[in-house]
Motif scaffolding. Structure first.
Motif, PDB file in Angstrom:
ATOM      1  N   PRO A 116      -1.626  15.244  -7.258  1.00 30.84           N
ATOM      2  CA  PRO A 116      -2.819  14.651  -6.639  1.00 30.84           C
ATOM      3  C   PRO A 116      -2.829  13.123  -6.626  1.00 30.84           C
ATOM      4  O   PRO A 116      -3.595  12.530  -5.869  1.00 30.84           O
ATOM      5  CB  PRO A 116      -3.970  15.213  -7.478  1.00 30.84           C
ATOM      6  CG  PRO A 116      -3.351  15.608  -8.772  1.00 30.84           C
ATOM      7  CD  PRO A 116      -1.936  15.998  -8.458  1.00 30.84           C
ATOM      8  N   ASN A 117      -1.975  12.474  -7.419  1.00 36.98           N
ATOM      9  CA  ASN A 117      -1.973  11.013  -7.464  1.00 36.98           C
ATOM     10  C   ASN A 117      -1.100  10.380  -6.391  1.00 36.98           C
ATOM     11  O   ASN A 117      -0.987   9.157  -6.328  1.00 36.98           O
ATOM     12  CB  ASN A 117      -1.524  10.536  -8.848  1.00 36.98           C
ATOM     13  CG  ASN A 117      -2.483  11.002  -9.916  1.00 36.98           C
ATOM     14  OD1 ASN A 117      -3.692  10.906  -9.773  1.00 36.98           O
ATOM     15  ND2 ASN A 117      -1.942  11.555 -10.989  1.00 36.98           N
ATOM     16  N   LEU A 163      -6.140   1.561  -3.924  1.00 34.21           N
ATOM     17  CA  LEU A 163      -6.697   0.238  -3.685  1.00 34.21           C
ATOM     18  C   LEU A 163      -6.506  -0.634  -4.912  1.00 34.21           C
ATOM     19  O   LEU A 163      -6.628  -0.169  -6.039  1.00 34.21           O
ATOM     20  CB  LEU A 163      -8.180   0.341  -3.339  1.00 34.21           C
ATOM     21  CG  LEU A 163      -8.502   1.221  -2.133  1.00 34.21           C
ATOM     22  CD1 LEU A 163     -10.011   1.331  -1.958  1.00 34.21           C
ATOM     23  CD2 LEU A 163      -7.863   0.655  -0.874  1.00 34.21           C
ATOM     24  N   GLY A 164      -6.233  -1.917  -4.686  1.00 40.66           N
ATOM     25  CA  GLY A 164      -6.051  -2.860  -5.785  1.00 40.66           C
ATOM     26  C   GLY A 164      -7.381  -3.209  -6.422  1.00 40.66           C
ATOM     27  O   GLY A 164      -8.443  -3.095  -5.822  1.00 40.66           O
ATOM     28  N   LYS A 216      -8.549 -11.867 -13.976  1.00 37.93           N
ATOM     29  CA  LYS A 216      -8.018 -12.812 -12.996  1.00 37.93           C
ATOM     30  C   LYS A 216      -6.666 -12.408 -12.414  1.00 37.93           C
ATOM     31  O   LYS A 216      -5.946 -13.213 -11.867  1.00 37.93           O
ATOM     32  CB  LYS A 216      -7.935 -14.223 -13.590  1.00 37.93           C
ATOM     33  CG  LYS A 216      -9.281 -14.766 -14.011  1.00 37.93           C
ATOM     34  CD  LYS A 216      -9.157 -16.165 -14.503  1.00 37.93           C
ATOM     35  CE  LYS A 216     -10.530 -16.645 -14.961  1.00 37.93           C
ATOM     36  NZ  LYS A 216     -10.498 -17.999 -15.417  1.00 37.93           N
ATOM     37  N   LEU A 217      -6.277 -11.151 -12.581  1.00 33.21           N
ATOM     38  CA  LEU A 217      -5.052 -10.637 -11.984  1.00 33.21           C
ATOM     39  C   LEU A 217      -5.416  -9.665 -10.877  1.00 33.21           C
ATOM     40  O   LEU A 217      -6.351  -8.880 -11.011  1.00 33.21           O
ATOM     41  CB  LEU A 217      -4.185  -9.916 -13.022  1.00 33.21           C
ATOM     42  CG  LEU A 217      -3.635 -10.772 -14.168  1.00 33.21           C
ATOM     43  CD1 LEU A 217      -2.930  -9.879 -15.174  1.00 33.21           C
ATOM     44  CD2 LEU A 217      -2.674 -11.819 -13.633  1.00 33.21           C
ATOM     45  N   LEU A 218      -4.686  -9.714  -9.822  1.00 31.12           N
ATOM     46  CA  LEU A 218      -4.927  -8.787  -8.722  1.00 31.12           C
ATOM     47  C   LEU A 218      -3.810  -7.762  -8.706  1.00 31.12           C
ATOM     48  O   LEU A 218      -2.638  -8.114  -8.595  1.00 31.12           O
ATOM     49  CB  LEU A 218      -4.975  -9.521  -7.383  1.00 31.12           C
ATOM     50  CG  LEU A 218      -5.188  -8.637  -6.160  1.00 31.12           C
ATOM     51  CD1 LEU A 218      -6.564  -7.973  -6.239  1.00 31.12           C
ATOM     52  CD2 LEU A 218      -5.073  -9.455  -4.894  1.00 31.12           C
ATOM     53  N   THR A 219      -4.163  -6.508  -8.851  1.00 38.92           N
ATOM     54  CA  THR A 219      -3.175  -5.446  -8.733  1.00 38.92           C
ATOM     55  C   THR A 219      -2.825  -5.301  -7.259  1.00 38.92           C
ATOM     56  O   THR A 219      -3.700  -5.286  -6.407  1.00 38.92           O
ATOM     57  CB  THR A 219      -3.744  -4.121  -9.266  1.00 38.92           C
ATOM     58  OG1 THR A 219      -4.114  -4.301 -10.629  1.00 38.92           O
ATOM     59  CG2 THR A 219      -2.723  -3.006  -9.153  1.00 38.92           C
ATOM     60  N   ARG A 220      -1.552  -5.237  -6.967  1.00 36.57           N
ATOM     61  CA  ARG A 220      -1.072  -5.147  -5.590  1.00 36.57           C
ATOM     62  C   ARG A 220      -1.696  -3.959  -4.870  1.00 36.57           C
ATOM     63  O   ARG A 220      -1.785  -2.870  -5.407  1.00 36.57           O
ATOM     64  CB  ARG A 220       0.452  -5.005  -5.621  1.00 36.57           C
ATOM     65  CG  ARG A 220       1.107  -4.992  -4.294  1.00 36.57           C
ATOM     66  CD  ARG A 220       2.605  -5.052  -4.512  1.00 36.57           C
ATOM     67  NE  ARG A 220       3.236  -4.283  -3.475  1.00 36.57           N
ATOM     68  CZ  ARG A 220       4.344  -3.607  -3.628  1.00 36.57           C
ATOM     69  NH1 ARG A 220       4.961  -3.602  -4.765  1.00 36.57           N
ATOM     70  NH2 ARG A 220       4.855  -2.952  -2.629  1.00 36.57           N
ATOM     71  N   HIS A 221      -2.132  -4.187  -3.643  1.00 38.10           N
ATOM     72  CA  HIS A 221      -2.668  -3.106  -2.826  1.00 38.10           C
ATOM     73  C   HIS A 221      -1.520  -2.250  -2.321  1.00 38.10           C
ATOM     74  O   HIS A 221      -0.587  -2.748  -1.721  1.00 38.10           O
ATOM     75  CB  HIS A 221      -3.432  -3.657  -1.620  1.00 38.10           C
ATOM     76  CG  HIS A 221      -4.687  -4.346  -1.988  1.00 38.10           C
ATOM     77  ND1 HIS A 221      -5.767  -3.692  -2.528  1.00 38.10           N
ATOM     78  CD2 HIS A 221      -5.046  -5.648  -1.903  1.00 38.10           C
ATOM     79  CE1 HIS A 221      -6.734  -4.543  -2.752  1.00 38.10           C
ATOM     80  NE2 HIS A 221      -6.323  -5.742  -2.383  1.00 38.10           N
ATOM     81  N   VAL A 222      -1.576  -0.993  -2.584  1.00 42.94           N
ATOM     82  CA  VAL A 222      -0.599  -0.062  -2.041  1.00 42.94           C
ATOM     83  C   VAL A 222      -1.391   0.987  -1.286  1.00 42.94           C
ATOM     84  O   VAL A 222      -2.157   1.738  -1.872  1.00 42.94           O
ATOM     85  CB  VAL A 222       0.251   0.599  -3.151  1.00 42.94           C
ATOM     86  CG1 VAL A 222       1.188   1.618  -2.558  1.00 42.94           C
ATOM     87  CG2 VAL A 222       1.010  -0.459  -3.919  1.00 42.94           C
ATOM     88  N   ILE A 223      -1.223   0.974   0.003  1.00 38.91           N
ATOM     89  CA  ILE A 223      -1.965   1.914   0.825  1.00 38.91           C
ATOM     90  C   ILE A 223      -0.966   2.750   1.603  1.00 38.91           C
ATOM     91  O   ILE A 223      -0.061   2.232   2.245  1.00 38.91           O
ATOM     92  CB  ILE A 223      -2.922   1.183   1.774  1.00 38.91           C
ATOM     93  CG1 ILE A 223      -3.919   0.363   0.944  1.00 38.91           C
ATOM     94  CG2 ILE A 223      -3.637   2.168   2.683  1.00 38.91           C
ATOM     95  CD1 ILE A 223      -4.858  -0.486   1.757  1.00 38.91           C
ATOM     96  N   PHE A 224      -1.082   4.038   1.484  1.00 37.11           N
ATOM     97  CA  PHE A 224      -0.210   4.935   2.218  1.00 37.11           C
ATOM     98  C   PHE A 224      -0.968   6.210   2.506  1.00 37.11           C
ATOM     99  O   PHE A 224      -2.004   6.479   1.909  1.00 37.11           O
ATOM    100  CB  PHE A 224       1.083   5.231   1.461  1.00 37.11           C
ATOM    101  CG  PHE A 224       0.884   5.693   0.043  1.00 37.11           C
ATOM    102  CD1 PHE A 224       0.649   7.011  -0.255  1.00 37.11           C
ATOM    103  CD2 PHE A 224       0.958   4.785  -1.010  1.00 37.11           C
ATOM    104  CE1 PHE A 224       0.476   7.439  -1.566  1.00 37.11           C
ATOM    105  CE2 PHE A 224       0.789   5.206  -2.321  1.00 37.11           C
ATOM    106  CZ  PHE A 224       0.548   6.535  -2.590  1.00 37.11           C
ATOM    107  N   LYS A 270       0.841   3.424 -12.402  1.00 35.57           N
ATOM    108  CA  LYS A 270      -0.279   2.583 -12.821  1.00 35.57           C
ATOM    109  C   LYS A 270      -0.135   1.143 -12.335  1.00 35.57           C
ATOM    110  O   LYS A 270      -1.113   0.447 -12.185  1.00 35.57           O
ATOM    111  CB  LYS A 270      -0.404   2.590 -14.358  1.00 35.57           C
ATOM    112  CG  LYS A 270      -0.690   3.946 -14.932  1.00 35.57           C
ATOM    113  CD  LYS A 270      -2.025   4.472 -14.476  1.00 35.57           C
ATOM    114  CE  LYS A 270      -2.351   5.789 -15.144  1.00 35.57           C
ATOM    115  NZ  LYS A 270      -3.536   6.409 -14.604  1.00 35.57           N
ATOM    116  N   ASP A 271       1.107   0.704 -12.128  1.00 35.85           N
ATOM    117  CA  ASP A 271       1.345  -0.667 -11.682  1.00 35.85           C
ATOM    118  C   ASP A 271       2.389  -0.653 -10.570  1.00 35.85           C
ATOM    119  O   ASP A 271       3.581  -0.491 -10.831  1.00 35.85           O
ATOM    120  CB  ASP A 271       1.821  -1.527 -12.851  1.00 35.85           C
ATOM    121  CG  ASP A 271       2.026  -2.984 -12.480  1.00 35.85           C
ATOM    122  OD1 ASP A 271       1.834  -3.350 -11.294  1.00 35.85           O
ATOM    123  OD2 ASP A 271       2.380  -3.766 -13.373  1.00 35.85           O
TER     124      ASP A 271
END
Length: 182
Positions: free
Chosen positions: A64-65, A71-72, A77-85, A174-175
């Protein structure tokens, strides 16, 4: 062991779980599990001693993951990279097969049932390979014969496949920065 591989072993059963991140192979989605299984057979010097028992495609409920938008988020103050698929960017399958394998360059060969999952992440051109190795027969001349109890070699095919599916159901990235930018 390369940085893109993690190995977990159980010395009492000689079972192992290996998780690898590989560059996406040229094989089609439908042939990817067989391709990776044959690569393992080649690495194990078992190209003439393997069989494929089952191949099945996994769906959204099995993992399911994967197959949904991620969404990031901003924290500390850190932005997790947006991964959209979408679902079309992720292909998931499981192959179950057997190989006759000698450990540590021994002559004695053990029969190992290999449960291999392939998660193809097109958006980061990566094949995630999750392998559960489950010995079903250990040669008396193998170095594993001393540490593995014969009673531990009795798990059923369906029980071991269920263990892999539980692992896959909870598997998550997770990252996404783990994947280098192209």
């Amino acid at each position: 062991m390369p940085d893109n591989q993690e190995v977990f072993t159980d010395v009492n059963t000689d079972q192992s779980i290996i998780i690898e991140l590989l560059s996406m192979e040229e094989a089609s989605n439908e042939e990817s599990a067989l391709h990776h299984f044959k690569e393992i057979a080649r690495d194990n010097d078992a190209l003439s001693e393997y069989s494929v028992l089952k191949i099945e495609r996994l769906g959204k409920d099995d993992m399911p993951n994967f197959g949904y938008a991620t969404l990031g988020t901003r924290s500390n103050k850190l932005l997790t990279r947006h991964v959209i698929f979408n679902s079309d960017d992720v292909f998931k399958s499981v192959l179950v097969g057997q190989q006759r394998i000698a450990k540590f360059n021994e002559r004695a060969k053990n029969t190992v049932t290999i449960f291999l999952a392939v998660v193809r992440l097109a958006n980061v051109t990566t094949d995630v390979i999750v392998t559960l190795n489950d010995p079903s027969q250990i040669s008396p001349d193998s170095s594993s014969a001393e540490s593995v109890s014969p009673s531990s070699l009795r798990p059923t095919f369906e029980n071991t496949l269920a263990v892999l599916k539980v692992l896959l159901k909870s598997f998550d990235v997770k990252d996404w920065n783990l994947f280098a930018a192209e």
